[in-house]
Design a protein around this motif. Structure first.
Motif, PDB file in Angstrom:
ATOM      1  N   UNK A  45      38.621   3.233 -17.967  1.00 38.99           N
ATOM      2  CA  UNK A  45      38.517   3.912 -19.251  1.00 38.99           C
ATOM      3  C   UNK A  45      39.517   3.314 -20.244  1.00 38.99           C
ATOM      4  N   UNK A  46      39.144   3.345 -21.507  1.00 41.70           N
ATOM      5  CA  UNK A  46      39.937   2.860 -22.651  1.00 41.70           C
ATOM      6  C   UNK A  46      39.935   1.340 -22.830  1.00 41.70           C
ATOM      7  N   UNK A  47      39.304   0.600 -21.937  1.00 40.87           N
ATOM      8  CA  UNK A  47      39.213  -0.841 -22.186  1.00 40.87           C
ATOM      9  C   UNK A  47      38.271  -1.087 -23.362  1.00 40.87           C
ATOM     10  N   UNK A  48      38.616  -2.104 -24.162  1.00 42.54           N
ATOM     11  CA  UNK A  48      37.817  -2.435 -25.340  1.00 42.54           C
ATOM     12  C   UNK A  48      36.576  -3.224 -24.951  1.00 42.54           C
ATOM     13  N   UNK A  49      35.472  -2.920 -25.637  1.00 44.24           N
ATOM     14  CA  UNK A  49      34.212  -3.630 -25.412  1.00 44.24           C
ATOM     15  C   UNK A  49      33.868  -4.381 -26.697  1.00 44.24           C
ATOM     16  N   UNK A  50      33.562  -5.669 -26.575  1.00 46.83           N
ATOM     17  CA  UNK A  50      33.192  -6.466 -27.743  1.00 46.83           C
ATOM     18  C   UNK A  50      31.691  -6.739 -27.721  1.00 46.83           C
ATOM     19  N   UNK A  76      27.950  -7.651 -30.279  1.00 49.50           N
ATOM     20  CA  UNK A  76      27.570  -8.391 -31.496  1.00 49.50           C
ATOM     21  C   UNK A  76      27.530  -7.476 -32.711  1.00 49.50           C
ATOM     22  N   UNK A  77      27.631  -6.153 -32.495  1.00 51.73           N
ATOM     23  CA  UNK A  77      27.682  -5.225 -33.626  1.00 51.73           C
ATOM     24  C   UNK A  77      29.066  -4.609 -33.814  1.00 51.73           C
ATOM     25  N   UNK A  78      30.068  -5.149 -33.146  1.00 47.71           N
ATOM     26  CA  UNK A  78      31.422  -4.620 -33.300  1.00 47.71           C
ATOM     27  C   UNK A  78      31.977  -4.072 -31.994  1.00 47.71           C
ATOM     28  N   UNK A  79      33.141  -3.420 -32.109  1.00 44.54           N
ATOM     29  CA  UNK A  79      33.844  -2.975 -30.905  1.00 44.54           C
ATOM     30  C   UNK A  79      33.374  -1.622 -30.392  1.00 44.54           C
ATOM     31  N   UNK A  80      33.487  -1.449 -29.110  1.00 47.29           N
ATOM     32  CA  UNK A  80      33.258  -0.161 -28.464  1.00 47.29           C
ATOM     33  C   UNK A  80      34.363   0.079 -27.457  1.00 47.29           C
ATOM     34  N   UNK A  81      34.212   1.130 -26.665  1.00 51.19           N
ATOM     35  CA  UNK A  81      35.258   1.461 -25.700  1.00 51.19           C
ATOM     36  C   UNK A  81      34.651   2.048 -24.434  1.00 51.19           C
ATOM     37  N   UNK A  82      35.236   1.671 -23.321  1.00 54.87           N
ATOM     38  CA  UNK A  82      34.817   2.274 -22.045  1.00 54.87           C
ATOM     39  C   UNK A  82      35.396   3.689 -21.965  1.00 54.87           C
ATOM     40  N   UNK A  83      34.556   4.645 -21.611  1.00 53.12           N
ATOM     41  CA  UNK A  83      35.037   6.020 -21.482  1.00 53.12           C
ATOM     42  C   UNK A  83      35.322   6.371 -20.018  1.00 53.12           C
ATOM     43  N   UNK A  84      34.531   5.808 -19.098  1.00 52.52           N
ATOM     44  CA  UNK A  84      34.774   5.972 -17.661  1.00 52.52           C
ATOM     45  C   UNK A  84      34.413   4.660 -16.980  1.00 52.52           C
ATOM     46  N   UNK A  85      35.279   4.184 -16.113  1.00 52.18           N
ATOM     47  CA  UNK A  85      34.962   2.967 -15.379  1.00 52.18           C
ATOM     48  C   UNK A  85      35.507   3.062 -13.980  1.00 52.18           C
ATOM     49  N   UNK A  86      34.845   2.395 -13.049  1.00 53.07           N
ATOM     50  CA  UNK A  86      35.311   2.425 -11.666  1.00 53.07           C
ATOM     51  C   UNK A  86      34.659   1.299 -10.886  1.00 53.07           C
ATOM     52  N   UNK A  87      34.993   1.217  -9.621  1.00 54.26           N
ATOM     53  CA  UNK A  87      34.282   0.362  -8.688  1.00 54.26           C
ATOM     54  C   UNK A  87      33.215   1.226  -8.039  1.00 54.26           C
ATOM     55  N   UNK A  88      31.970   0.778  -8.083  1.00 52.40           N
ATOM     56  CA  UNK A  88      30.875   1.544  -7.489  1.00 52.40           C
ATOM     57  C   UNK A  88      30.704   1.177  -6.022  1.00 52.40           C
ATOM     58  N   UNK A  89      30.974   2.112  -5.118  1.00 58.28           N
ATOM     59  CA  UNK A  89      30.814   1.799  -3.694  1.00 58.28           C
ATOM     60  C   UNK A  89      29.352   1.508  -3.321  1.00 58.28           C
ATOM     61  N   UNK A  90      28.400   2.105  -4.018  1.00 56.89           N
ATOM     62  CA  UNK A  90      26.985   1.854  -3.690  1.00 56.89           C
ATOM     63  C   UNK A  90      26.560   0.468  -4.166  1.00 56.89           C
ATOM     64  N   UNK A  91      26.929   0.108  -5.398  1.00 58.03           N
ATOM     65  CA  UNK A  91      26.540  -1.193  -5.948  1.00 58.03           C
ATOM     66  C   UNK A  91      27.469  -2.319  -5.514  1.00 58.03           C
ATOM     67  N   UNK A  92      28.656  -1.959  -5.010  1.00 60.27           N
ATOM     68  CA  UNK A  92      29.660  -2.949  -4.624  1.00 60.27           C
ATOM     69  C   UNK A  92      30.082  -3.817  -5.808  1.00 60.27           C
ATOM     70  N   UNK A  93      30.047  -3.250  -7.008  1.00 65.10           N
ATOM     71  CA  UNK A  93      30.604  -3.934  -8.169  1.00 65.10           C
ATOM     72  C   UNK A  93      31.065  -2.878  -9.159  1.00 65.10           C
ATOM     73  N   UNK A  94      31.738  -3.314 -10.179  1.00 59.60           N
ATOM     74  CA  UNK A  94      32.320  -2.348 -11.098  1.00 59.60           C
ATOM     75  C   UNK A  94      31.287  -1.906 -12.137  1.00 59.60           C
ATOM     76  N   UNK A  95      31.294  -0.613 -12.451  1.00 62.76           N
ATOM     77  CA  UNK A  95      30.383  -0.032 -13.442  1.00 62.76           C
ATOM     78  C   UNK A  95      31.184   0.821 -14.416  1.00 62.76           C
TER      79      UNK A  95
END
Lengths: 129, 362
Positions: free
Chosen positions: B294-299, B301-320
């Motif tokens: 959470x709080x990481x900046x997202x860039x 093509x229409x400008x900046x956004x922000x992650x509100x929740x982020x984690x490592x997904x045990x089901x997908x085995x990658x970060x979501x």
């Protein structure tokens, strides 16, 4: 608590083993992995990188949180463990087998400034309130 | 430590060697060993969660339906059959989210609400204020005398039936998002994991016995750590992280819970209708190595956004992650996320990521 007597420690929860050739093997302690929980991502410093004492040089991330790893002494990175990067859970299984990187210390006497097992145990106990 | 609030299952968690943490003033289990193993247990079997920190709240009185029509953004008139549940936001005048909650219609003069732990006091004060301001004459009763246990996963029905003889008469007929009261017990087919399952309220003093019976039937204790990765995979918002009093539900992926079709004059409606929606919630899947937080900046093509929740997904085995980004960004696009000193590549996806044990994104 799992704190091997033959290793050295830092207040930021790294362990250090002095090898026969004078290089230092570095990892994070059992206590550190226990606080962080299931490890899912590890990034080691590049071989050849020269580090100052206390410099942020690696990252460990659990499902729960990210944590920086600091250089225990000044020195040059002479090896990084690709296996723990590929399988971060190795740190949860055995924190002292799953080393992260090896340093050639700038000054071999610097290891004497690190904590011994008894001092590290005291530190961990004091942090637990 | 001594100041932390405890649920009726506190001693049970400690007997099970749970790792306890301060969770918004509550002494709660974050895991009982491995968070990832607990996560998988819910997707493949049956997990048990102590969610007694959340507050059940009974609202009684002849005006209860009229009150809720004005109080919350979703339309309680969708609830006509006893036991039916509705997910809704409760908004302030500015259209920000005071809390998200579940409302159960019980009878013409009784609704049961379940609100978040961290917002319970604030919610109650707000509701009492509106109750008085609108002259509704309702009685609001916080039910701290109840414990709430979530039983979640494909094996949840069998575990609950086995743990509680006689409950099969309820579980067999209970459809998703419905509840039934059985004496002092309240059984709802709801949850926060994306799996089938139940949330059961029992008198606080019965909770430890009930928990043990559920474990003997094969339920595995699950901490709040896995609860978070499960809900995020299921694309469910977390209050305080994905939305709060400063964000609009229309920019939080919650437009589906806001009823603007009916003529109701609910709190926050005017502000929402006057507002311009410029952002949206999307799912992200990290393409590079690392973990989205959470709080990481997202860039984009229409400008900046922000992650509100982020984690490592045990089901997908990658970060979501869930991210609030400018409108116009569509699934399939690539964006960049600032992780420490690097920009990592992530793919925009439609969420949920996982439901009923199945991966929904490609």
């Amino acid at each position: 608590m799992n704190i091997p007597a033959d290793l050295k420690y830092t207040p930021s929860h790294e362990w250090v083993r002095v090898e026969a050739d004078g290089t230092l093997t570095v990892g994070i302690t059992h206590h550190a992995q226990d606080l962080l929980g299931d490890m899912v991502f590890i990034e080691n410093p590049a071989t050849g990188r020269v580090l100052n004492k206390g410099e942020e040089c690696a990252v460990v991330e659990s499902v729960k949180a990210a944590s920086d790893v600091y250089a225990p002494v000044a020195g040059e990175v002479v090896a990084a463990n690709a296996e723990v990067e590929a399988s971060p859970d190795a740190v949860n299984r055995d924190a002292y087998a799953a080393w992260m990187f090896k340093l050639k210390p700038a000054n071999p006497a610097d290891v004497n400034d690190l904590l011994d097992a008894a001092a590290y145990q005291k530190l961990v106990e004091s942090e637990a309130h | 430590m001594s100041d932390l609030k405890q649920t009726p299952l506190n001693a049970t968690h400690r007997e099970l060697n749970a790792k306890m943490v301060d969770f918004g003033g509550w002494d709660m289990p974050v895991n009982y060993g491995s968070q990832i193993e607990e996560h998988h247990a819910v997707r493949t079997g049956c997990g048990l969660f102590d969610v007694s920190h959340m507050l059940p709240l009974d609202i009684r009185g002849d005006n209860v339906r009229a009150f809720l029509r004005r109080l919350v953004a979703n339309n309680v008139d969708k609830l006509q059959v006893s036991g039916k549940a509705l997910y809704s936001c409760m908004l302030n005048e500015a259209g920000g989210v005071i809390d998200d909650l579940i409302l159960y219609f019980m009878d013409a003069s009784w609704f049961r609400l379940v609100v978040n732990a961290g917002t319970a006091e604030k919610d109650l004060a707000w509701m009492e204020k509106m109750n008085a301001a609108w002259g509704m004459g309702l009685t609001l009763t916080p039910r701290r005398d109840l414990a709430m246990i979530a039983i979640q996963g494909p094996d949840a029905t069998r575990v609950l039936n086995e743990a509680l003889p006689g409950v099969d008469q309820i579980t067999a007929a209970l459809k998703p998002f419905n509840a039934a009261a059985m004496g002092e017990m309240f059984v709802a087919r709801t949850g926060y994991t994306g799996e089938d399952g139940f949330e059961v309220m029992v008198p606080a003093k019965s909770a430890p016995f009930f928990w043990k019976a559920l474990m003997e039937a094969g339920g595995r204790p699950i901490g709040l750590g896995a609860r978070d990765t499960l809900r995020l995979e299921a694309g469910m918002n977390l209050y305080g992280q994905d939305m709060d009093e400063t964000t609009s539900p229309l920019e939080s992926g919650l437009a589906w819970t806001v009823d603007l079709k009916s003529e109701r004059d609910f709190v926050g409606r005017k502000a929402l209708e006057a507002s311009e929606v410029t952002r949206q919630m999307v799912g992200l899947v990290l393409l590079d190595r690392g973990v989205l937080r959470s709080h990481q900046k997202v860039f984009t093509r229409h400008g900046e956004g922000e992650i509100t929740s982020g984690t490592f997904s045990p089901t997908l085995q990658q970060s979501i992650a869930l991210a609030r980004v400018p409108l116009g960004i569509a699934p399939g696009e690539e964006v960049e996320v600032e992780v420490r000193d690097k920009k990592l590549r992530a793919k925009v996806v439609k969420y949920p990521f996982v439901r009923n044990g199945k991966v929904l994104i490609s």
